[in-house]
Design an enzyme around this catalytic site. Structure first.
Site, short mmCIF file in Angstrom:
data_model
loop_
_atom_site.label_atom_id
_atom_site.label_comp_id
_atom_site.label_asym_id
_atom_site.label_seq_id
_atom_site.Cartn_x
_atom_site.Cartn_y
_atom_site.Cartn_z
N GLU A 316 45.52 49.06 19.32
CA GLU A 316 46.21 50.16 20.02
C GLU A 316 47.26 49.64 20.98
OE1 GLU A 316 42.79 52.29 21.33
OE2 GLU A 316 42.29 50.83 22.85
N PRO A 317 48.39 49.17 20.45
CA PRO A 317 49.47 48.69 21.31
C PRO A 317 50.19 49.83 22.00
CG PRO A 317 50.17 48.71 19.01
CD PRO A 317 48.72 49.10 19.01
N ARG A 319 52.73 48.89 25.16
CA ARG A 319 53.93 48.22 25.64
C ARG A 319 54.76 47.61 24.51
NH1 ARG A 319 53.98 46.09 30.78
NH2 ARG A 319 51.71 46.02 30.73
N CYS A 387 62.99 55.75 50.44
CA CYS A 387 62.78 55.33 51.83
C CYS A 387 61.58 54.41 51.91
CB CYS A 387 62.58 56.56 52.70
SG CYS A 387 64.11 57.41 52.92
N GLU A 388 61.78 53.23 51.44
CA GLU A 388 60.71 52.24 51.43
C GLU A 388 61.37 50.89 51.20
OE1 GLU A 388 57.20 53.68 50.22
OE2 GLU A 388 56.35 51.83 49.47
N1 LLP Z 1 44.12 50.40 24.98
C1 LLP Z 1 43.54 50.60 26.17
C2 LLP Z 1 42.17 51.02 26.24
C3 LLP Z 1 44.30 50.40 27.35
O1 LLP Z 1 43.72 50.59 28.52
C4 LLP Z 1 45.66 50.02 27.25
C5 LLP Z 1 46.46 49.85 28.43
C6 LLP Z 1 46.21 49.84 25.97
C7 LLP Z 1 45.41 50.03 24.86
C8 LLP Z 1 47.63 49.46 25.76
O2 LLP Z 1 47.91 48.22 26.29
P1 LLP Z 1 49.38 47.58 26.03
O3 LLP Z 1 49.54 47.32 24.54
O4 LLP Z 1 50.37 48.54 26.53
O5 LLP Z 1 49.36 46.32 26.81
N2 LLP Z 1 50.72 50.30 33.91
C9 LLP Z 1 50.58 48.91 33.56
C10 LLP Z 1 49.87 48.73 32.25
C11 LLP Z 1 48.52 49.36 32.22
C12 LLP Z 1 47.86 49.22 30.91
C13 LLP Z 1 46.68 50.11 30.84
N3 LLP Z 1 46.01 50.07 29.59
C14 LLP Z 1 51.96 48.25 33.53
O6 LLP Z 1 52.94 48.92 33.80
O7 LLP Z 1 52.07 47.07 33.27
#
Ligand code: LLP
Length: 465
Positions: A316-317, A319, A387-388
């Site tokens: 489950e990608p 990013r 404002c930070e």
């Molecule tokens: N599956 C689960 C259960 C997750 O919690 C996440 C991300 C993903 C898949 C997807 O992960 P990815 O492929 O995107 O790395 N807000 C943070 C990232 C938080 C990720 C939370 N979970 C940031 O901006 O870096």
């Protein structure tokens, strides 16, 4: 260190390749700019065949610009890599927390990708985009009764995180209409990423402690209203190493085996997301294909070792599917020079449209999009308008000399920007446009001041009398 502005169409560096060489082959997570980025005859940055300065004129500033071709390429690379490397069934699902809106869901769904949702709101968005529930997986460490009921009513699969959920679901579902569940566990695998986005180590709020699994399996086995599908783990985000996911494949297969030994039938194994992307030149993630290949080989090998049939393998990608497909375009405003110390160049957005720098100290690459061939001539700090003091998008970066009215683009803003955007300082969230082959369409309206006060209520007794 870059000595010139990124000359997107004619240099050899990673994000500067000619279009003809990139389509299909390049892994979008390994380049800084969208695949279609190039410089046009006006010396402007173009994405998806659209001049970024014209997009700002049309849709306003700041603006998220989503390149459809890059997004579709990532989807296809994930899908095709699983088909190439995994001899069993596979399913890629998009972690929609990265960016959930109707158009994004629709594009991704049309590529045959499923969806991970983590709230009733994400579930609603995904359903409304036309995705069928059998392709939706509901995550979260504290789903409410209402959310679980919503999930059950729609027919999606619930990723069970804890005992409370098991109990609530057992009360909601019936043996005649059991609810499909996968069990999330904390695999105890460490990876090198920011502390806030690490989830696989044992001290995490997510998932069951593996020591409890035998109990969990026995509990589920005795409840026919729960249809066990398989196991899930996610170890963290923005990961560049391959080893943690290889290790994960191995340990997850062992736990699948104990589920089978407990009398459960196993269909699926979900190894989460986490593959990193390039935010700056220094970032060096594996390609989508390399990452998928390594994970698949680990699972296949472990299944052979334990003499298990191959489960349906899911990933489950978030990013790496959407991060590199979007850029944010801002207009340059004020400038403050502090002799001998720093020069601040302020843009018309900041931490409300991209909270990642202030939250995780994330780094980003800027481009001066309206003078692409201008040489880099000064070191500046790109500040937001909030404002930070910490509202800085990019610290000490090299840019050509900027002027008020210039268009400054920040690369790699597709993931966790819009989805984490806020109205801090009552700043309306930007619009977003999707671009493809010279066509641009609005996918998110810019918020208005009226939107900002839409939910406000002023009780009569507080009104001026
Ligand atoms: N599956 C689960 C259960 C997750 O919690 C996440 C991300 C993903 C898949 C997807 O992960 P990815 O492929 O995107 O790395 N807000 C943070 C990232 C938080 C990720 C939370 N979970 C940031 O901006 O870096």
């Amino acid at each position: 260190m870059l000595l010139t502005q990124p000359k997107i169409e004619n240099t050899g560096s990673q994000y500067l390749q000619p279009l003809s060489e990139v389509a299909g082959e390049t892994s979008p997570n390994q380049i800084l700019a969208p695949l279609t980025a190039r410089v046009n005859h006006r010396d402007h940055l173009e994405v998806g065949g659209c001049d970024v300065t014209e997009l700002l004129a049309q849709f306003g500033s700041p603006l998220y610009i989503l390149d459809e071709q890059t997004l579709r390429t990532s989807c296809r690379q994930y899908r095709d890599s699983f088909l190439r490397h995994y001899p069993g069934e596979s399913q890629v699902i998009y972690a929609s927390k990265a960016w959930s809106c109707l158009a994004v869901c629709a594009v991704i769904a049309s590529e045959g990708i499923g969806f991970d949702v983590v709230s009733g709101g994400e579930l609603q968005t995904t359903l409304q985009a036309g995705v069928s529930a059998d392709r939706i997986y509901f995550h979260g460490n504290n789903k409410s009764q209402a959310e679980l009921q919503f999930a059950y009513d729609t027919g999606c699969t619930v990723m069970v995180d804890n005992w409370l959920e098991l109990e609530m679901l057992s009360a909601i579902a019936t043996p005649q209409a059991p609810i499909p569940i996968m069990v999330r566990l904390t695999p105890g695998i460490e990876c090198h990423t920011h502390e806030y986005i690490r989830t696989g180590h044992l001290d995490s709020k997510f998932g069951f402690d593996p020591h409890q699994l035998a109990q969990v399996f026995a509990w589920i086995r005795d409840r026919p209203q729960l249809k066990f599908i398989g196991l899930h783990a996610h170890i963290g985000s923005q990961i560049f190493e391959r080893q943690p996911h290889q290790d994960l494949g191995g340990v997850m297969v062992e736990w699948l085996q104990s589920a089978i030994a407990s009398g459960l039938q196993v269909e699926s194994l979900n190894i989460g997301g986490g593959l990193g992307i390039c935010y700056t030149e220094a970032d060096d993630p594996p390609s989508i294909d390399e990452w998928v290949g390594a994970a698949c080989r680990a699972v296949v090998k472990a299944c052979e070792t334990h003499n298990l049939p191959l489960p349906k393998l899911m990933s489950e990608p978030g990013r790496s599917l959407i991060g590199s497909a979007c850029v944010t375009a801002y207009t340059v405003g004020s400038r403050k020079e502090i002799p001998g110390l720093r020069t601040y160049v302020a843009v018309d957005g900041g931490m409300s449209d991209n909270p990642r720098p202030i939250t995780y100290q994330s780094l980003y690459q800027p481009i001066l999009a309206n003078r692409m061939s201008a040489p880099l001539s000064e070191t500046v700090t790109v500040a937001g308008k909030h404002c930070e003091s910490g509202d800085v998008l990019i610290k000490d970066t090299q840019l050509p000399k900027t002027q008020t009215g210039d268009v400054l683009v920040v690369l790699g803003t597709g993931a966790y920007n819009y989805s984490m955007a806020s109205n801090y300082n009552r700043i309306p969230r930007p619009a977003a446009a999707i671009v493809n082959e010279g066509e641009a369409n609005l996918i998110l309206e810019r918020e208005t001041y009226a939107d900002l006060i839409r939910q406000d209520r002023l009780p009569d007794r507080l009104r001026d009398r």
